[in-house]
Scaffold this active site. Structure first.
Site, PDB file in Angstrom:
ATOM      1  N   LYS A  50       0.789  -1.231   0.000  1.00  0.00           N
ATOM      2  CA  LYS A  50       0.000   0.000   0.000  1.00  0.00           C
ATOM      3  C   LYS A  50       0.825   1.287   0.000  1.00  0.00           C
ATOM      4  CE  LYS A  50      -4.613  -1.048   1.737  1.00  0.00           C
ATOM      5  NZ  LYS A  50      -4.657  -2.483   1.690  1.00  0.00           N
ATOM      6  N   LYS A  60      -6.746 -13.228  -3.835  1.00  0.00           N
ATOM      7  CA  LYS A  60      -7.477 -13.813  -2.723  1.00  0.00           C
ATOM      8  C   LYS A  60      -8.907 -13.276  -2.674  1.00  0.00           C
ATOM      9  CE  LYS A  60      -7.157 -14.247   2.324  1.00  0.00           C
ATOM     10  NZ  LYS A  60      -6.424 -13.808   3.536  1.00  0.00           N
ATOM     11  N   LYS A  84     -13.180  -9.094   1.000  1.00  0.00           N
ATOM     12  CA  LYS A  84     -14.328  -8.206   1.196  1.00  0.00           C
ATOM     13  C   LYS A  84     -14.087  -6.836   0.581  1.00  0.00           C
ATOM     14  CE  LYS A  84     -12.626  -7.676   5.955  1.00  0.00           C
ATOM     15  NZ  LYS A  84     -11.827  -8.879   6.044  1.00  0.00           N
TER      16      LYS A  84
END
Length: 327
Positions: A111, A192, A195
């Site tokens: 990130k 993966k 959510k």
């Protein structure tokens, strides 16, 4: 009896990957170990999140812990913020953690160049995660393959503290499920199941999904043009992911799952996977609503926190005394 701990960071609705990779293994462990499972709500605020959404996610996570089979008589279930010692030891451990170690953490590396504004909490959360583990003096930590790095940091910090101040922490071992430790997106099996999937929710089956919607997601899962069902993670990632889901929910090996579909075409195979997924979701959702109506969450979390504080306080007192922090 060995002691084990793990937790889930509910920054969104729990999904099939959460169930297969975490909740289902937790349930299988609870008869054989002294198990604690917490809701990692401190970790939820390292990135911006709407308070109402967070509150909903926390309640859902606790309900699904119970609906998936965790028994509060066997498993200690608590909210991270109800045991204040976690955060205090987390700060202490952050003082033993080098910036180099934090820079090497995978989630930070992924990130830091994304343009997203990162908080200090996001940068230092691995030290808090180490605290979550070490404060309860556990022997084992069930994690997915992608979380093993966090246990390795906890082990390094435990050894560092023990070498500097004397034997204090147990050195925990990671426990990774043999099948289903990493469930991939149905639309992009190179990633993966998550959510926070930016491609929308077609690749993610949520535990709260309507069964018709869940079935449709399985039937439209990305595969390939070969039309032969066998496990090959590199060349057939979509089929391999569906085989993993099927094998996990059936409690069989990948080889056994393959043997069921030797002569099957993709349509037949996907239908079988959808059947087993929808059967499992139906059971979980039924228990979810039953538990929600019973209003038992508050008492379960209170009792869980009460038990968790005993070991947490003992460890923190020992740490602070050895460091010279207590008068």
């Amino acid at each position: 009896m060995k002691r084990m701990i793990s937790g889930i960071k509910p920054t969104g609705h729990l999904h099939l990957g959460s169930y297969i990779g975490a909740l289902r293994p937790f349930v299988s462990y609870q008869d054989d170990v002294e198990l604690s499972v917490f809701i990692a709500n401190l970790h939820c605020i390292t990135m911006p999140i709407d308070p109402k959404e967070l509150n909903e996610y926390l309640e859902d996570a606790t309900l699904f812990y119970l609906a998936c089979g965790l028994d509060p008589k066997k498993t200690n279930i608590f909210l991270q913020t109800d045991v204040l010692e976690h955060a205090q030891l987390g700060f202490i451990l952050s003082s033993l953690t080098s910036m180099g170690e934090l820079n090497r953490q995978t989630q930070f590396k992924d990130k830091k160049d994304s343009g997203v504004s990162l908080s200090a909490g996001f940068y230092t959360y691995p030290a808090l995660m180490a605290s979550d583990i070490l404060i309860h003096q556990v022997d084992q930590v069930p994690v997915g393959e992608d979380q093993k790095q966090h246990v390795e940091l906890a082990r390094d910090l435990a050894e560092r503290f023990n070498n500097r101040y004397g034997e204090t922490f147990k050195i925990p071992e990671p426990v990774i499920p043999k099948v289903g430790g990493r469930i991939m997106s149905l639309q992009d099996p190179s990633k993966k199941m998550s959510k926070s999937d930016r491609e929308g929710d077609k690749g993610v089956i949520y535990l709260k999904d309507d069964l018709k919607k869940a079935r449709k997601k399985i039937m439209s899962a990305v595969t390939d043009s070969d039309d032969r069902v066998f496990y090959d993670k590199d060349n057939k990632p979509g089929i391999s992911n569906l085989l993993t889901i099927y094998a996990s929910l059936k409690d069989i090996s990948i080889d056994e799952a393959q043997s069921h579909f030797v002569d099957a075409q993709y349509g037949t195979f996907k239908k079988a996977v959808a059947d087993v997924v929808c059967e499992e979701l139906g059971k979980i959702q039924g228990k979810y609503h039953e538990i929600k109506e019973s209003n038992v969450l508050e008492s379960i979390l209170e009792e869980g926190a009460k038990k968790a504080r005993i070991q947490a306080k003992k460890t923190l007192d020992q740490v602070q005394r050895k460091m010279g922090m207590n008068l």
